[in-house]
Design an enzyme around this catalytic site. Structure first.
Site, PDB file in Angstrom:
ATOM      1  N   GLU A   1      15.176 -11.750   6.451  1.00 44.04           N
ATOM      2  CA  GLU A   1      15.315 -12.710   7.544  1.00 44.04           C
ATOM      3  C   GLU A   1      15.317 -14.087   6.893  1.00 44.04           C
ATOM      4  O   GLU A   1      14.407 -14.409   6.123  1.00 44.04           O
ATOM      5  CB  GLU A   1      14.141 -12.582   8.521  1.00 44.04           C
ATOM      6  CG  GLU A   1      14.309 -13.552   9.663  1.00 44.04           C
ATOM      7  CD  GLU A   1      13.231 -13.459  10.724  1.00 44.04           C
ATOM      8  OE1 GLU A   1      12.344 -12.606  10.635  1.00 44.04           O
ATOM      9  OE2 GLU A   1      13.301 -14.292  11.654  1.00 44.04           O
TER      10      GLU A   1
ATOM     11  N   ARG B   1       4.311  -1.891   0.815  1.00 47.04           N
ATOM     12  CA  ARG B   1       4.550  -3.283   0.425  1.00 47.04           C
ATOM     13  C   ARG B   1       3.888  -3.562  -0.903  1.00 47.04           C
ATOM     14  O   ARG B   1       2.906  -2.933  -1.260  1.00 47.04           O
ATOM     15  CB  ARG B   1       3.870  -4.251   1.401  1.00 47.04           C
ATOM     16  CG  ARG B   1       4.344  -4.278   2.790  1.00 47.04           C
ATOM     17  CD  ARG B   1       3.409  -5.162   3.609  1.00 47.04           C
ATOM     18  NE  ARG B   1       3.655  -6.569   3.358  1.00 47.04           N
ATOM     19  CZ  ARG B   1       4.635  -7.253   3.938  1.00 47.04           C
ATOM     20  NH1 ARG B   1       5.464  -6.663   4.766  1.00 47.04           N
ATOM     21  NH2 ARG B   1       4.795  -8.526   3.684  1.00 47.04           N
TER      22      ARG B   1
ATOM     23  N   LYS C   1       5.805 -14.952   4.328  1.00 43.78           N
ATOM     24  CA  LYS C   1       6.575 -16.199   4.425  1.00 43.78           C
ATOM     25  C   LYS C   1       5.908 -17.195   5.356  1.00 43.78           C
ATOM     26  O   LYS C   1       5.957 -18.398   5.135  1.00 43.78           O
ATOM     27  CB  LYS C   1       7.999 -15.881   4.901  1.00 43.78           C
ATOM     28  CG  LYS C   1       8.865 -15.325   3.791  1.00 43.78           C
ATOM     29  CD  LYS C   1      10.262 -15.030   4.276  1.00 43.78           C
ATOM     30  CE  LYS C   1      10.281 -13.754   5.065  1.00 43.78           C
ATOM     31  NZ  LYS C   1      11.633 -13.340   5.459  1.00 43.78           N
TER      32      LYS C   1
HETATM   33  P1  ATP Z   1       7.093 -11.667   5.326  1.00 46.92           P
HETATM   34  O1  ATP Z   1       5.926 -10.856   5.773  1.00 46.92           O
HETATM   35  O2  ATP Z   1       6.868 -12.365   4.032  1.00 46.92           O
HETATM   36  O3  ATP Z   1       7.654 -12.569   6.367  1.00 46.92           O
HETATM   37  P2  ATP Z   1       9.159  -9.871   6.000  1.00 46.92           P
HETATM   38  O4  ATP Z   1       9.008  -8.411   5.870  1.00 46.92           O
HETATM   39  O5  ATP Z   1       9.080 -10.422   7.366  1.00 46.92           O
HETATM   40  O6  ATP Z   1       8.176 -10.565   4.999  1.00 46.92           O
HETATM   41  P3  ATP Z   1      11.960  -9.912   5.554  1.00 46.92           P
HETATM   42  O7  ATP Z   1      12.816 -11.058   5.222  1.00 46.92           O
HETATM   43  O8  ATP Z   1      12.110  -9.271   6.880  1.00 46.92           O
HETATM   44  O9  ATP Z   1      10.473 -10.400   5.353  1.00 46.92           O
HETATM   45  O10 ATP Z   1      12.023  -8.828   4.401  1.00 46.92           O
HETATM   46  C1  ATP Z   1      13.208  -8.351   3.822  1.00 46.92           C
HETATM   47  C2  ATP Z   1      12.943  -7.008   3.220  1.00 46.92           C
HETATM   48  O11 ATP Z   1      11.927  -7.125   2.217  1.00 46.92           O
HETATM   49  C3  ATP Z   1      12.420  -6.039   4.248  1.00 46.92           C
HETATM   50  O12 ATP Z   1      13.047  -4.785   4.055  1.00 46.92           O
HETATM   51  C4  ATP Z   1      10.959  -5.957   3.969  1.00 46.92           C
HETATM   52  O13 ATP Z   1      10.450  -4.701   4.326  1.00 46.92           O
HETATM   53  C5  ATP Z   1      10.899  -6.218   2.464  1.00 46.92           C
HETATM   54  N1  ATP Z   1       9.619  -6.808   2.082  1.00 46.92           N
HETATM   55  C6  ATP Z   1       9.012  -7.891   2.615  1.00 46.92           C
HETATM   56  N2  ATP Z   1       7.820  -8.113   2.057  1.00 46.92           N
HETATM   57  C7  ATP Z   1       7.653  -7.147   1.120  1.00 46.92           C
HETATM   58  C8  ATP Z   1       6.614  -6.822   0.197  1.00 46.92           C
HETATM   59  N3  ATP Z   1       5.493  -7.536   0.116  1.00 46.92           N
HETATM   60  N4  ATP Z   1       6.793  -5.742  -0.604  1.00 46.92           N
HETATM   61  C9  ATP Z   1       7.924  -5.026  -0.540  1.00 46.92           C
HETATM   62  N5  ATP Z   1       8.929  -5.267   0.300  1.00 46.92           N
HETATM   63  C10 ATP Z   1       8.814  -6.310   1.128  1.00 46.92           C
HETATM   64 MG    MG Z   2      10.501  -9.599   8.873  1.00 47.09          MG
END
Ligand code: ATP
Ligand code: MG
Length: 555
Positions: free
Chosen positions: A37, A262, A272
């Site tokens: 995102e 994760r 983020k």
């Molecule tokens: P955040 O919690 O930092 O906002 P998010 O999951 O909302 O992270 P996205 O941009 O939606 O962020 O993530 C893109 C991809 O990266 C998704 O498939 C998500 O599952 C993966 N991802 C995000 N954070 C992690 C992490 N700490 N470890 C592994 N994969 C991750």
């Molecule tokens: Mg997300």
């Protein structure tokens, strides 16, 4: 992996893919996607997802898409889109074709929403938001069906069209799937598929004032792109029944979702939302502050793509959440830079040392090896003279027996130069040592030593008159608490007040005058350093990437 097994064992996702291939389940090459995102800069957790998705496509001869999950226009921007592209490329990956966007599919998603209504699988609900929330029930109590659930198809279709045309304010009504209000899985209790948001979108502008939810956009986007393996983190496991339900109702390509743990890193936050708070509150100097766990931050800090990939491989892929020790990340970058970084002399906390029997008008050039791990790196010349700087910590007035460095009457070798002996030292009124005096043995030159002397310590040094003064930024962990996931009070209270230390008069050898931003070095006995873009022509700035050994373990 057994000891005789040459092939590393497969992780559970690789096992799944190999089974799918063997059982002929795919009918097409492996196709993955990385779906960020664009609401912040990518962090080390995203690196795990990037390496996993692009790495699997590479390994199985498939392709990987970069798809922006841009369904929340309030929080998203082009700046983040560009940052994400840059970081994926920096890690060395190429996405299949152009970058893709869930917003490219808004038209198709809208058509599918209408189809679900026509099939009596969705309805527009204009119950007040509060009431919808109450009617959802709780994990232990079933929900209650909305009074709008069975409104005529025609009415829902009309209302959806009105929503789309902007005839209703934000929150006035939503489109919901008609599934099961008694389901033990809350996500199956008539989840919201579309909501009204009168906001401009960074790509579609004013075209839409209704936006699909994550659940309605994600699986359908996967399906449109023919994604065979949709990999995401464990918190989406409870969404999987909905993911499958929507694909089944629409009768579209059956992408399959698989969840993995994760990455969580000690003394760090990987969210983020929290990273944005650090940036907006000026707790750090931007998204690329070298203390940040963002890829732009650790790149500026001096972490390399290879170090990050090796780190991710060492962490592995599992189905249980855990906390990874930062020492593993630091180990990975040391291992990589040890092979790649040229050695130089740098003195962080300089004290002057005069060699009393070395002629004050004499200079000589000594030969120094650039990288003992890499013969091709060659040699360089290092100027030597009667006045040098050594590390303050390398001298003790009253050293213990096992201190193999300098003290009164003690002898050490200056690397690539001579053996010296301390004959005197000067102190100021406060008792601080201000200068050290030594004699040198002319017969002890490195490489042609006939002195017969044996010394235990070797010091790094720079010639005072040839040295360049630079700024060095030393970084420590951003937080003082290892498991930031368990913090229940304000996470900002756990910031390390000493995470940045600036040294403004570090002495380095003259060869570093040519160094450019991004160049990386090992300062002998100190650690790895990278030239920062903040460098000016007359004053270079170096970031310390990592020390040579794990200093934290000692604290
Ligand atoms: P955040 O919690 O930092 O906002 P998010 O999951 O909302 O992270 P996205 O941009 O939606 O962020 O993530 C893109 C991809 O990266 C998704 O498939 C998500 O599952 C993966 N991802 C995000 N954070 C992690 C992490 N700490 N470890 C592994 N994969 C991750
Ligand atoms: Mg997300």
């Amino acid at each position: 992996m057994s000891e005789n097994d040459a092939k590393p064992s497969l992780n559970f996702i690789e096992q799944l893919i190999e089974d799918d291939i063997k059982n002929n389940k795919l009918q097409r090459p492996v196709h993955t996607r990385f779906p960020p995102e664009p609401n912040g800069y990518p962090h080390i957790g995203h690196a795990k997802s990037i390496v996993l998705n692009f790495g699997l496509a590479e390994k199985y001869g498939g392709t990987c898409n970069l798809r922006f999950d841009d369904t929340n226009p309030e929080k998203e921007s082009i700046e983040y889109v560009e940052a994400i592209k840059k970081d994926v490329e920096w890690l060395g990956y190429t996405w299949d074709g152009d970058a893709l966007y869930a917003s490219d599919y808004f038209g198709q998603l809208y058509e599918w929403a209408k189809k679900l209504i026509a099939d009596s699988k969705a309805y527009v609900d204009d119950t007040p938001v509060e009431q919808i929330r109450e009617e959802r029930g709780t994990p232990t109590q079933p929900g209650k069906e909305s009074s709008r659930r069975n409104r005529p198809t025609e009415e829902s279709l009309e209302l959806l069209e009105e929503m789309r045309q902007g005839k209703h304010p934000d929150g006035a009504m939503v489109l919901r799937a008609k599934i099961d209000m008694a389901s033990p899985n809350m996500h199956m209790r008539d989840p919201v598929l579309y909501r009204i948001r009168h906001v401009e979108h960074h790509r579609t502008g004013k075209d839409w004032c209704i936006y699909p939810t994550y659940d309605f956009a994600h699986g359908q986007s996967d399906s449109i792109e023919g994604i065979t393996h949709s990999l995401c983190t464990l918190e989406f496991e409870v969404h999987r029944p909905l993911y499958d339900w929507l694909i089944e109702q629409l009768g579209i390509f059956p992408s399959k979702q698989t969840e993995f743990a994760r990455l969580n890193l000690g003394y760090t936050v990987v969210s983020k939302r929290k990273l944005l708070q650090l940036v907006e509150g000026n707790y750090v100097n931007g998204w690329d502050d070298p203390r940040m766990p963002t890829l732009s931050g650790i790149r500026r800090r001096g972490y390399t793509p290879d170090a990050i990939k090796n780190f991710v491989h060492k962490v592995g892929v599992a189905r249980r959440d855990s906390l990874t020790d930062v020492a593993l990340l630091e180990y990975s970058v040391r291992e990589d830079l040890n092979k790649k970084a040229n050695r130089v002399m740098g003195v962080l906390d300089p004290i002057k040392l005069t060699i009393t029997n070395y002629p004050s008008d004499k200079e000589e050039m000594l030969s120094a090896i650039n990288n003992p791990e890499d013969e091709l790196a060659g040699k360089r010349e290092l100027p030597f003279s009667n006045e040098i700087f050594i590390e303050r910590g390398d001298f003790m007035e009253d050293p213990p027996r096992k201190f193999f460095r300098l003290g009164p009457e003690r002898e050490v070798r200056l690397k690539y130069a001579y053996i010296i002996k301390c004959v005197d030292y000067k102190k100021d009124d406060n008792g601080n040592i201000t200068e050290i005096f030594c004699t040198y043995d002319p017969n002890s030159k490195s490489g042609q030593d006939t002195s017969g002397k044996k010394v235990k310590g070797t010091l790094s040094w720079v010639s005072a008159k040839h040295a360049t003064s630079v700024e060095v930024r030393l970084y420590d962990r951003l937080f003082i608490t290892e498991n930031m996931n368990e913090v229940e009070d304000d996470f900002l209270k756990h910031l390390n007040p000493d995470s940045l230390q600036i040294l403004d008069d570090v002495k380095v050898e003259p060869s570093l005058s040519d160094a450019e931003p991004g160049d990386q070095f090992q300062f002998e006995r100190q650690g790895y350093f990278i030239v920062d873009p903040d460098s000016a022509a007359d004053k270079k700035v170096f970031n310390r990437t990592v020390t040579l050994r794990d200093n934290w373990a000692k604290k």
